[in-house]
Design a protein around this motif. Structure first.
Motif, PDB file in Angstrom:
ATOM      1  N   PRO A   1       0.802  -1.230   0.000  1.00 35.40           N
ATOM      2  CA  PRO A   1       0.000   0.000   0.000  1.00 35.40           C
ATOM      3  C   PRO A   1       0.832   1.276   0.000  1.00 35.40           C
ATOM      4  N   ASP A   2       1.946   1.293   0.720  1.00 36.81           N
ATOM      5  CA  ASP A   2       2.770   2.502   0.778  1.00 36.81           C
ATOM      6  C   ASP A   2       3.363   2.838  -0.582  1.00 36.81           C
ATOM      7  N   VAL A   3       3.818   1.819  -1.316  1.00 35.75           N
ATOM      8  CA  VAL A   3       4.406   2.072  -2.629  1.00 35.75           C
ATOM      9  C   VAL A   3       3.321   2.450  -3.634  1.00 35.75           C
ATOM     10  N   LEU A   4       2.178   1.786  -3.589  1.00 40.67           N
ATOM     11  CA  LEU A   4       1.080   2.140  -4.492  1.00 40.67           C
ATOM     12  C   LEU A   4       0.652   3.591  -4.290  1.00 40.67           C
ATOM     13  N   ALA A   5       0.718   4.064  -3.065  1.00 43.22           N
ATOM     14  CA  ALA A   5       0.316   5.448  -2.781  1.00 43.22           C
ATOM     15  C   ALA A   5       1.254   6.455  -3.437  1.00 43.22           C
ATOM     16  N   LEU A   6       2.493   6.063  -3.692  1.00 37.58           N
ATOM     17  CA  LEU A   6       3.446   6.989  -4.307  1.00 37.58           C
ATOM     18  C   LEU A   6       2.964   7.471  -5.666  1.00 37.58           C
ATOM     19  N   ALA A   7       2.375   6.553  -6.450  1.00 40.88           N
ATOM     20  CA  ALA A   7       1.911   6.906  -7.789  1.00 40.88           C
ATOM     21  C   ALA A   7       0.837   7.980  -7.721  1.00 40.88           C
ATOM     22  N   ASP A   8      -0.088   7.823  -6.790  1.00 36.02           N
ATOM     23  CA  ASP A   8      -1.158   8.808  -6.649  1.00 36.02           C
ATOM     24  C   ASP A   8      -0.603  10.155  -6.184  1.00 36.02           C
ATOM     25  N   LEU A   9       0.286  10.123  -5.223  1.00 30.17           N
ATOM     26  CA  LEU A   9       0.845  11.372  -4.697  1.00 30.17           C
ATOM     27  C   LEU A   9       1.630  12.126  -5.763  1.00 30.17           C
ATOM     28  N   ALA A  10       2.449  11.410  -6.526  1.00 33.72           N
ATOM     29  CA  ALA A  10       3.287  12.073  -7.536  1.00 33.72           C
ATOM     30  C   ALA A  10       2.463  12.680  -8.649  1.00 33.72           C
ATOM     31  N   ASN A  11       1.280  12.155  -8.912  1.00 32.06           N
ATOM     32  CA  ASN A  11       0.435  12.687  -9.976  1.00 32.06           C
ATOM     33  C   ASN A  11      -0.518  13.763  -9.483  1.00 32.06           C
ATOM     34  N   ARG A  12      -0.869  13.743  -8.203  1.00 36.26           N
ATOM     35  CA  ARG A  12      -1.727  14.801  -7.664  1.00 36.26           C
ATOM     36  C   ARG A  12      -0.929  16.054  -7.333  1.00 36.26           C
ATOM     37  N   HIS A  13       0.314  15.876  -6.894  1.00 33.75           N
ATOM     38  CA  HIS A  13       1.182  17.010  -6.547  1.00 33.75           C
ATOM     39  C   HIS A  13       2.210  17.147  -7.660  1.00 33.75           C
TER      40      HIS A  13
ATOM     41  N   ASP B   1      15.475  28.931 -12.377  1.00 30.14           N
ATOM     42  CA  ASP B   1      14.815  27.860 -13.131  1.00 30.14           C
ATOM     43  C   ASP B   1      14.851  26.541 -12.357  1.00 30.14           C
ATOM     44  N   ALA B   2      14.390  26.562 -11.122  1.00 31.05           N
ATOM     45  CA  ALA B   2      14.401  25.383 -10.266  1.00 31.05           C
ATOM     46  C   ALA B   2      13.060  24.667 -10.336  1.00 31.05           C
ATOM     47  N   LEU B   3      13.102  23.353 -10.228  1.00 30.57           N
ATOM     48  CA  LEU B   3      11.873  22.556 -10.235  1.00 30.57           C
ATOM     49  C   LEU B   3      11.697  21.863  -8.894  1.00 30.57           C
ATOM     50  N   GLU B   4      10.478  21.888  -8.418  1.00 31.13           N
ATOM     51  CA  GLU B   4      10.165  21.241  -7.146  1.00 31.13           C
ATOM     52  C   GLU B   4       9.200  20.087  -7.396  1.00 31.13           C
ATOM     53  N   PHE B   5       9.549  18.909  -6.893  1.00 32.96           N
ATOM     54  CA  PHE B   5       8.725  17.723  -7.027  1.00 32.96           C
ATOM     55  C   PHE B   5       8.275  17.252  -5.644  1.00 32.96           C
ATOM     56  N   HIS B   6       7.153  16.571  -5.610  1.00 34.27           N
ATOM     57  CA  HIS B   6       6.732  15.918  -4.377  1.00 34.27           C
ATOM     58  C   HIS B   6       7.749  14.830  -4.036  1.00 34.27           C
TER      59      HIS B   6
END
Length: 557
Positions: free
Chosen positions: A57-69, A84-89
């Motif tokens: 479940p923790d790894v599956l949640a990563l996909a959702d978090l990275a696409n929502r943020h 020109d810096a980029l910020e990622f979740h």
């Protein structure tokens, strides 16, 4: 009937539990068999370990978090300096760390041995079922390695960072990093797929030629993964007719940020976890890679790898959507019984299962041919002819496939809380990136014209298999007839020809390696008389086939 009191209007029943804690590798019979068959049995334990880790479940949640943020661009710092810096979740960086840990960015190059490409592609397929956006910088980094290896002096400074299994997210000069990623900058506003119309100019800083420093002035309309530590870029040099290729680092030799200005990030339909951008070069520092004027052939070498990854990525989306659909129907009831026990739903699931297995055996066969060192004609044909055809067909089929799987979920599939909407939004990208459908199909025709001996060797091998399958034999004859058309008619029919090539290739592979109940159903419904090689929808298998056994093979659960 029970009456509900204040604050309670109903009981929650007949909702499907989330699919988690299963093994992506060991639950996929077609993939596991292909790993052994194509020479990567030595990697089974690693694939099984990773296949289990990716569904917690923790790894599956990563996909959702990275696409929502989604990524955010900071053009200036608080003092008004251009950064020109980029910020990622943090989920994005965790996903990239998982990919690098398995060596999927470099395995055949960093650990060369028989079956390494097959092992890498199988692992890539597992991660494609988790999240698609994180695959983009990994694919470009992987495809850049054979190009950079041809520049020994430069490669010596990059090797350890390219091969490293750590993910270093810091935006600092390369000499301070433990690992690196490489992106690509090809497309300009006026050209699209026609990169020969590019206008970006490169001016020699001191002398010129292969390995020399240049200053780049121009733009790129799609600059993939601008946070990468370097990009391979096409530009013109003076009055030279051809384009040249340049290695453009994120930081200049003096440690300052290179003059590659990010204008904005693209607001994309899917692939939202990954940053794609528009940039301009203001005397940006770059080193010429390869010979002057030979940039397009240099990039085509990369494209051979990236196109295979497009096939694998689409096959991964198919597999992910299929497993979710089967899981859903085994837990959801309607009209008195589980959906999976209803004949028409089983037909749909079985048809999807055939499509997914055919895509899997195809990309695994292609993976093996990328390891061919003897350069045998038949292997060249698989690599040079079937790969672009597969990139066209498998990526195209994924759009309809994910839509059908979403429909299996009903309304729950159409909302963003589950994974099906994300799969559906991801589906079109592989058809567009790395050469659109028309570009791929025309490339198939060029490959047949330029390497007729390879094409004939492949067709001869298919004829041997076709004798045992009348529908396959008839399809092969139709393909041969299509190849005798006039050049103009052949070009107009390029999509049908590419489609026929892939369907025949898949049918041959299934006939050789899959159970007869899979191979026979695929051949009858994709190549049989009256089945319609185009225009058919999923769920139209004849009732004579055992739909339940096909579904159970796809995902035993």
């Amino acid at each position: 009937m029970e009456r509900f009191g204040p604050g309670k209007t109903h009981d929650v029943t007949n909702q499907v539990p989330p699919l988690a804690n299963y093994n992506l590798f060991s639950s996929d019979a077609a993939l596991a068999a292909a790993v052994d068959r194509e020479g990567a049995a030595w990697h089974r334990d690693a694939l099984a370990r990773d296949g289990a880790a990716l569904t917690t479940p923790d790894v599956l949640a990563l996909a959702d978090l990275a696409n929502r943020h989604t990524p955010e661009l900071a053009t200036f710092n608080p003092r008004g300096e251009r950064i020109d810096a980029l910020e990622f979740h943090p989920a994005w960086h965790t996903l990239l760390g998982l990919l690098r840990r398995e060596g999927l960015h470099a395995l055949p190059f960093s650990d060369p041995q028989q079956g390494a490409m097959v092992a890498r592609c199988a692992g890539y397929f597992l991660h494609a079922q988790l999240e698609s956006g994180s695959l983009c910088p990994l694919t470009m980094t992987f495809a850049s390695i054979p190009v950079l290896q041809r520049e020994p002096a430069l490669f010596d400074t990059l090797r350890d960072k390219l091969y490293s299994r750590e993910h270093d997210a810091r935006d600092v000069p390369l000499d301070q990093k433990t690992s690196m990623m490489v992106g690509m900058g090809m497309t300009e506003k006026q050209g699209g797929s026609d990169v020969r119309s590019n206008q970006t100019q490169a001016f020699a800083a001191n002398g010129g030629g292969r390995g020399a420093a240049y200053r780049l002035v121009g733009h790129k309309w799609f600059f993939s993964a601008p946070q990468c530590d370097a990009h391979l870029v096409l530009a013109r040099t003076g009055d030279h007719e051809g384009l040249s290729c340049f290695f453009v680092p994120r930081f200049a030799p003096d440690g300052s940020k290179n003059a590659v200005r990010i204008q904005r990030l693209k607001d994309k339909l899917g692939n939202r976890s990954n940053a794609s951008s528009e940039v301009e070069f203001f005397d940006a520092f770059g080193l010429m890679i390869g010979d002057e004027g030979r940039g397009v052939p240099t990039i085509i070498e990369m494209a051979n790898y990236t196109r295979l990854d497009c096939v694998i990525g689409s096959a991964g989306l198919m597999r992910a959507a299929l497993v979710q659909a089967i899981h859903h129907t085994r837990h959801r009831s309607a009209f008195g019984k589980h959906l999976v026990d209803q004949p028409l739903m089983r037909n749909v699931l079985a048809d999807l299962s055939l499509e997914s297995e055919a895509a899997t055996v195809l990309f695994m066969r292609l993976a093996r041919t990328f390891e061919d060192t003897a350069n045998a004609p038949e292997e060249r044909a698989w690599r040079r002819l079937v790969t672009p055809a597969a990139k066209y067909w498998v990526c195209k089929r994924t759009l309809e496939f994910t839509g059908e799987a979403m429909e299996v979920w009903g309304g729950n599939g159409y909302v963003e809380e589950g994974p099906m909407a994300r799969f559906y939004r991801e589906a079109p990208v592989n058809s567009i990136w790395e050469g659109s459908g028309n570009v791929m199909c025309l490339d198939v025709l060029r490959a047949m014209e330029r390497e007729p001996d390879a094409a004939q060797a492949l067709l001869a091998a298919w004829r041997k298999e076709a004798h045992a399958h009348p529908a396959l034999k008839a399809a092969l004859e139709r393909l041969m007839n299509a190849l005798t058309l006039t050049p103009e008619a052949r070009e107009a029919s390029a999509r049908r020809i590419a489609q026929q090539i892939v369907l025949i290739a898949q049918a041959v592979l299934l006939a050789q390696h899959a159970p007869s109940f899979v191979a026979d159903a695929f051949i009858a419904t994709r190549l049989g008389e009256g089945c319609g090689e185009s225009g058919r929808v999923y769920g139209t298998l004849p009732s004579a086939f055992d739909h339940a056994v096909i579904v159970d093979r796809a995902f035993a659960g």
